[in-house]
Design a protein around this motif. Structure first.
Motif, mmCIF file in Angstrom:
data_model
loop_
_atom_site.group_PDB
_atom_site.id
_atom_site.type_symbol
_atom_site.label_atom_id
_atom_site.label_comp_id
_atom_site.label_asym_id
_atom_site.label_seq_id
_atom_site.Cartn_x
_atom_site.Cartn_y
_atom_site.Cartn_z
ATOM 1 N N ILE A 1 0.597 4.412 6.951
ATOM 2 C CA ILE A 1 0.982 4.771 5.582
ATOM 3 C C ILE A 1 0.371 6.113 5.179
ATOM 4 C CG2 ILE A 1 0.678 4.106 3.156
ATOM 5 C CD1 ILE A 1 0.859 1.144 4.193
ATOM 6 N N LYS A 25 7.037 -4.111 -7.624
ATOM 7 C CA LYS A 25 6.835 -2.807 -6.984
ATOM 8 C C LYS A 25 5.585 -2.807 -6.107
ATOM 9 C CE LYS A 25 6.178 2.090 -8.109
ATOM 10 N NZ LYS A 25 6.217 3.084 -9.176
ATOM 11 N N TYR A 34 0.812 -1.219 0.000
ATOM 12 C CA TYR A 34 0.000 0.000 0.000
ATOM 13 C C TYR A 34 0.846 1.270 0.000
ATOM 14 C CZ TYR A 34 -4.441 -2.372 0.257
ATOM 15 O OH TYR A 34 -5.546 -3.128 -0.055
ATOM 16 N N THR A 35 2.073 1.195 0.462
ATOM 17 C CA THR A 35 2.957 2.365 0.391
ATOM 18 C C THR A 35 3.268 2.686 -1.069
ATOM 19 O OG1 THR A 35 3.927 1.863 2.543
ATOM 20 C CG2 THR A 35 5.186 3.328 1.110
ATOM 21 N N ALA A 36 3.642 1.662 -1.829
ATOM 22 C CA ALA A 36 3.923 1.854 -3.259
ATOM 23 C C ALA A 36 2.666 2.278 -4.003
ATOM 24 C CB ALA A 36 4.492 0.566 -3.863
ATOM 25 N N VAL A 96 -0.309 9.153 -6.051
ATOM 26 C CA VAL A 96 -0.148 10.591 -5.822
ATOM 27 C C VAL A 96 0.868 11.195 -6.787
ATOM 28 C CG1 VAL A 96 0.549 12.344 -4.137
ATOM 29 C CG2 VAL A 96 -0.833 10.395 -3.407
ATOM 30 N N GLN A 97 1.925 10.467 -7.084
ATOM 31 C CA GLN A 97 3.041 10.957 -7.888
ATOM 32 C C GLN A 97 3.600 12.205 -7.199
ATOM 33 O OE1 GLN A 97 2.011 11.011 -12.121
ATOM 34 N NE2 GLN A 97 0.658 9.282 -11.769
ATOM 35 N N ASP A 98 3.770 13.288 -7.909
ATOM 36 C CA ASP A 98 4.306 14.522 -7.295
ATOM 37 C C ASP A 98 3.211 15.550 -7.084
ATOM 38 O OD1 ASP A 98 6.960 13.617 -7.194
ATOM 39 O OD2 ASP A 98 7.244 14.087 -9.301
ATOM 40 N N LEU A 131 -1.696 15.383 -2.171
ATOM 41 C CA LEU A 131 -2.677 14.438 -1.642
ATOM 42 C C LEU A 131 -3.641 15.182 -0.728
ATOM 43 C CD1 LEU A 131 -3.717 11.542 -1.269
ATOM 44 C CD2 LEU A 131 -2.127 11.342 0.663
ATOM 45 N N LEU A 185 0.073 4.026 -2.835
ATOM 46 C CA LEU A 185 -0.222 5.430 -2.547
ATOM 47 C C LEU A 185 0.791 6.359 -3.207
ATOM 48 C CD1 LEU A 185 -2.078 7.429 -1.113
ATOM 49 C CD2 LEU A 185 -0.664 7.156 0.938
ATOM 50 N N ASP A 186 2.077 6.024 -3.115
ATOM 51 C CA ASP A 186 3.110 6.868 -3.731
ATOM 52 C C ASP A 186 2.892 7.006 -5.234
ATOM 53 O OD1 ASP A 186 4.306 7.183 -1.260
ATOM 54 O OD2 ASP A 186 5.947 5.773 -1.656
ATOM 55 N N THR A 187 2.558 5.915 -5.891
ATOM 56 C CA THR A 187 2.349 5.944 -7.338
ATOM 57 C C THR A 187 1.068 6.693 -7.685
ATOM 58 O OG1 THR A 187 3.570 3.878 -7.567
ATOM 59 C CG2 THR A 187 2.129 4.511 -9.405
#
Length: 165
Positions: free
Chosen positions: A71, A162, A33-35, A41-43, A46, A37-39
């Motif tokens: 997370i 990933k 779930y970390t990967a 949101v990108q840059d 959030l 959420l990070d993907t």
């Protein structure tokens, strides 16, 4: 639809039950779930991340719910219902849809983390209202109509290492 940019406000809605069943039926592994959420949101910025989970009285679920909180996900918990005939039910389709429609007025992008084709109409509606919709799910178990209804689709199966633990 709005293009991607750093000031874009994003809401991430994760259908944990759908992701769990897909990752286990396809790969016998859990979702990272970390990967996810990070993907998702990108840059971008959030605004909200919500994970929709079902309590089924399994021993490890409370630690899973705590991990989601750590997370950055808010957890929405629904108890598994068992009917007199033994059938069980617990889905978040209406709750996810209501949250998506409500949040769409406050964000630029909704990221739906589910392969459930029941969300196709939701995606079409939210896009029609001017909010970008992105879908992230495991391709082999994702509805074609859901992929078609989204502005973009991330197939988690294409990057298993990933997105899987």
């Amino acid at each position: 639809m709005p293009p991607l940019h750093p000031d874009q406000r994003v809401a991430v809605l994760a259908d944990s039950r759908n992701l769990y069943h897909s990752s286990h039926s396809l790969y016998s592994r859990n979702v990272d779930y970390t990967a996810l959420l990070d993907t998702a949101v990108q840059d971008r910025k959030l605004i909200r991340a919500i994970a929709y989970v079902v309590r089924a009285s399994a021993p490890e679920e409370e630690s899973f719910f705590d991990a989601l909180d750590d997370i950055g996900f808010e957890t929405r918990i629904k108890d598994l219902q068992t009917f007199p005939d033994g059938t069980k039910k617990a889905d978040w389709d209406v709750g996810i849809s209501l949250d998506a429609v409500t949040l769409a007025e406050k964000v630029d992008t909704i990221v739906v983390c589910s392969g459930d084709g029941d969300f196709s109409r939701l995606c079409s509606h939210v896009r029609h209202e001017g909010t970008r919709v992105e879908v992230m799910a495991f391709g082999p178990s994702t509805s074609d109509s859901l992929v078609a209804a989204a502005d973009s689709f991330v197939d988690l199966s294409e990057q298993k290492e990933k997105f899987l633990l």
